[in-house]
Design an enzyme around this catalytic site. Structure first.
Site, PDB file in Angstrom:
ATOM      1  N   ARG A  50       0.823  -1.216   0.000  1.00 55.08           N
ATOM      2  CA  ARG A  50       0.000   0.000   0.000  1.00 55.08           C
ATOM      3  C   ARG A  50       0.857   1.265   0.000  1.00 55.08           C
ATOM      4  O   ARG A  50       0.419   2.311  -0.477  1.00 55.08           O
ATOM      5  CB  ARG A  50      -0.937   0.000   1.211  1.00 55.08           C
ATOM      6  CG  ARG A  50      -2.081  -0.960   1.021  1.00 55.08           C
ATOM      7  CD  ARG A  50      -3.014  -0.931   2.197  1.00 55.08           C
ATOM      8  NE  ARG A  50      -4.224  -1.687   1.882  1.00 55.08           N
ATOM      9  CZ  ARG A  50      -5.167  -1.959   2.766  1.00 55.08           C
ATOM     10  NH1 ARG A  50      -5.051  -1.544   4.013  1.00 55.08           N
ATOM     11  NH2 ARG A  50      -6.235  -2.631   2.398  1.00 55.08           N
ATOM     12  N   LYS A 212     -20.056 -14.780   3.259  1.00 53.09           N
ATOM     13  CA  LYS A 212     -21.449 -14.597   3.690  1.00 53.09           C
ATOM     14  C   LYS A 212     -22.352 -13.955   2.646  1.00 53.09           C
ATOM     15  O   LYS A 212     -21.971 -12.995   1.978  1.00 53.09           O
ATOM     16  CB  LYS A 212     -21.476 -13.688   4.922  1.00 53.09           C
ATOM     17  CG  LYS A 212     -20.917 -14.314   6.170  1.00 53.09           C
ATOM     18  CD  LYS A 212     -21.022 -13.308   7.288  1.00 53.09           C
ATOM     19  CE  LYS A 212     -20.424 -13.837   8.574  1.00 53.09           C
ATOM     20  NZ  LYS A 212     -20.274 -12.736   9.533  1.00 53.09           N
ATOM     21  N   GLY A 388     -14.429  -2.927   0.786  1.00 50.20           N
ATOM     22  CA  GLY A 388     -15.764  -2.342   0.928  1.00 50.20           C
ATOM     23  C   GLY A 388     -16.020  -1.233  -0.074  1.00 50.20           C
ATOM     24  O   GLY A 388     -17.122  -1.126  -0.631  1.00 50.20           O
TER      25      GLY A 388
HETATM   26  P1  ADP Z   1     -13.534 -10.683   0.004  1.00 54.19           P
HETATM   27  O1  ADP Z   1     -12.596 -10.200   1.099  1.00 54.19           O
HETATM   28  O2  ADP Z   1     -12.798 -10.942  -1.290  1.00 54.19           O
HETATM   29  O3  ADP Z   1     -14.707  -9.789  -0.163  1.00 54.19           O
HETATM   30  P2  ADP Z   1     -14.898 -12.486   1.805  1.00 54.19           P
HETATM   31  O4  ADP Z   1     -14.276 -11.791   2.957  1.00 54.19           O
HETATM   32  O5  ADP Z   1     -16.341 -12.314   1.581  1.00 54.19           O
HETATM   33  O6  ADP Z   1     -14.085 -12.119   0.445  1.00 54.19           O
HETATM   34  O7  ADP Z   1     -14.678 -14.063   1.928  1.00 54.19           O
HETATM   35  C1  ADP Z   1     -13.424 -14.653   2.088  1.00 54.19           C
HETATM   36  C2  ADP Z   1     -13.472 -15.801   3.050  1.00 54.19           C
HETATM   37  O8  ADP Z   1     -14.479 -16.746   2.701  1.00 54.19           O
HETATM   38  C3  ADP Z   1     -12.166 -16.548   3.058  1.00 54.19           C
HETATM   39  O9  ADP Z   1     -11.581 -16.453   4.331  1.00 54.19           O
HETATM   40  C4  ADP Z   1     -12.573 -17.995   2.746  1.00 54.19           C
HETATM   41  O10 ADP Z   1     -11.858 -18.957   3.497  1.00 54.19           O
HETATM   42  C5  ADP Z   1     -14.035 -18.012   3.103  1.00 54.19           C
HETATM   43  N1  ADP Z   1     -14.752 -19.085   2.408  1.00 54.19           N
HETATM   44  C6  ADP Z   1     -14.900 -19.247   1.085  1.00 54.19           C
HETATM   45  N2  ADP Z   1     -15.572 -20.365   0.793  1.00 54.19           N
HETATM   46  C7  ADP Z   1     -15.842 -20.968   1.975  1.00 54.19           C
HETATM   47  C8  ADP Z   1     -16.530 -22.174   2.357  1.00 54.19           C
HETATM   48  N3  ADP Z   1     -17.037 -22.999   1.423  1.00 54.19           N
HETATM   49  N4  ADP Z   1     -16.623 -22.445   3.667  1.00 54.19           N
HETATM   50  C9  ADP Z   1     -16.105 -21.618   4.585  1.00 54.19           C
HETATM   51  N5  ADP Z   1     -15.460 -20.462   4.303  1.00 54.19           N
HETATM   52  C10 ADP Z   1     -15.335 -20.143   3.016  1.00 54.19           C
END
Ligand code: ADP
Ligand code: MG
Length: 407
Positions: A50, A212, A388
């Site tokens: 960064r 989620k 975000g």
């Molecule tokens: P981003 O930061 O790219 O927006 P998120 O924070 O929404 O992504 O999600 C990332 C997390 O989701 C990771 O830590 C990953 O391990 C978890 N994840 C993805 N698929 C699964 C799954 N099938 N079961 C549990 N955790 C999951």
């Protein structure tokens, strides 16, 4: 640098007269720190990406004889001075990268900060201490904002990652500064992300995954208005599959979000937007299990967890992504932090990298980490530095930190 159509009016740092001026640059130097040798509160920068990202903006200003005042936050000190969140290691790393002295004020505002700023000569650079050491930053306090504004003649925002927050350094101070513009990081983000809101080449496919449904339902809803298809993976897909009546065993499922998931699928069907869900998943007894097995989504054992998308799903998603002409990707397809469950995420990264005809944009902290881990970050059109902030942008929401830059 010029910015693309939809956001004309915002000036780039290259359009600003800065010689001999005090230029406040809001940067996102919220970097991960590690304990340094010697212990105590002393820290060192664990990943300087960064900081490096802002070097083009800073070098541009230095070469033109600006007097630079840097402002950033680091961590969540919650309005209090906490030595472990000092920007001291950041200022030190920046000085090494620029091969220049970087004076660090020992407070964000106050007599000491004012002195550091007024001592600046043309082409020199000073950094204020962590802005979030003062409660006025996150509260967007008017007095705090005016004080920050009094330290400069020109305001530049190069911190896209905090542009969705209306804080003193991203919005409050800006109205008190006559000249304002976007740094190179910010300009590039606006340029690429705004293309997703305009007249995109089609098909436009969004890939959503991650932890989620609840984090991302607003994004899903907004994307329904813009895309031709939505591809879903990760734990998010589990909730959709259960909403369709599948048994997910011990998988991560948001039971209280099943109605939202059903409602979303119904709306997508009405709009004739294809929603692609996994047909098979990789299951294991837990995150650290030795055996990982692909199974059809109709045959998930009661004691198993779905932790990645399966090979048939990967094949289908690759085809959909290969035919796309615009792609936005947010959220890993599985628990990519574990190599055993990273195949789906890596395959999506590769599908984007291989599609040379499409505009390919990646947003989200974990997604950005995943594509970097796969070594493919420079093979897509753009990887957003904001988690975000990028999600709010692709929803078509106005980000306060960007709105503040408009004339
Ligand atoms: P981003 O930061 O790219 O927006 P998120 O924070 O929404 O992504 O999600 C990332 C997390 O989701 C990771 O830590 C990953 O391990 C978890 N994840 C993805 N698929 C699964 C799954 N099938 N079961 C549990 N955790 C999951
Ligand atoms: Mg995340």
């Amino acid at each position: 640098m010029s910015l693309s159509a939809g956001i004309t009016g915002i000036r780039a740092v290259t359009d600003l007269a800065v010689e001999g001026k005090r230029v406040f640059v809001r940067v996102d130097h919220n970097v991960p720190l590690a304990k340094a040798d010697g212990g105590g509160a002393h820290r060192k920068v664990a990943d300087d990406a960064r900081i490096r990202a802002t070097l083009p903006t800073l070098r541009h200003l230095i070469e033109r004889g600006a007097r630079i005042v840097l402002g950033s936050h680091l961590g969540r000190p919650d309005g209090q001075t906490k030595p472990e969140y000092s920007l001291e290691p950041v200022a030190q790393r920046l000085a090494e990268l620029l091969e220049l002295d970087v004076a660090l004020a020992d407070e964000p505002v106050g007599d000491g900060a004012r002195k550091v700023v007024s001592d600046l000569r043309d082409g020199q650079i000073a950094m204020l201490e962590n802005l979030r050491f003062h409660p006025g930053e996150e509260a967007n306090d008017e007095q705090f904002a005016r004080t920050l504004a009094s330290y400069c003649d020109v305001y530049v925002n190069d911190a896209f990652g905090t542009a969705h927050r209306a804080h003193a350094s991203t919005t409050g101070m800006v109205k008190h500064v006559a000249e304002k513009g976007a740094g190179f990081v910010m300009a590039r983000e606006i340029d690429f992300l705004s293309r997703l809101l305009g007249d995109v080449d089609r098909p436009y496919v969004a890939v959503l995954g991650g932890a989620k449904v609840s984090d991302k339902i607003e994004v899903l809803d907004a994307l329904l208005e813009r895309v031709n298809a939505i591809v879903i993976g990760g734990a998010m897909a589990n909730t959709f599959l259960e909403a369709q009546g599948k048994s997910l065993g011990k998988s991560k499922v948001e039971r209280d979000k099943l109605p939202i998931a059903r409602n979303f699928l119904r709306k997508a069907a009405e709009k004739r937007i294809a929603v692609h869900l996994p047909t098979d998943v990789v299951v294991a007894s837990g995150l650290d299990a030795d055996a990982a097995t692909p199974v059809a989504v109709d045959a998930i054992p009661a004691d198993a967890m779905a932790l990645d998308i399966g090979p048939s799903t990967i094949e289908a998603y690759r085809r959909t992504l290969g035919a796309a002409r615009t792609v936005f990707w947010n959220g890993p397809m599985g628990v990519f932090e574990k190599p055993r469950f990273a195949a789906g995420t890596v395959a999506v990264a590769r599908a984007l990298a291989d599609n040379k005809l499409a505009l390919t944009v990646v947003g989200g902290g974990d997604s950005a980490a995943a594509i970097a881990q796969a070594g493919l970050a420079d093979k897509v059109s753009h990887v957003s530095t904001g988690g975000g902030a990028s999600l709010e942008f692709v929803q078509g929401l106005e980000l306060p930190g960007i709105a503040a830059l408009k004339p």
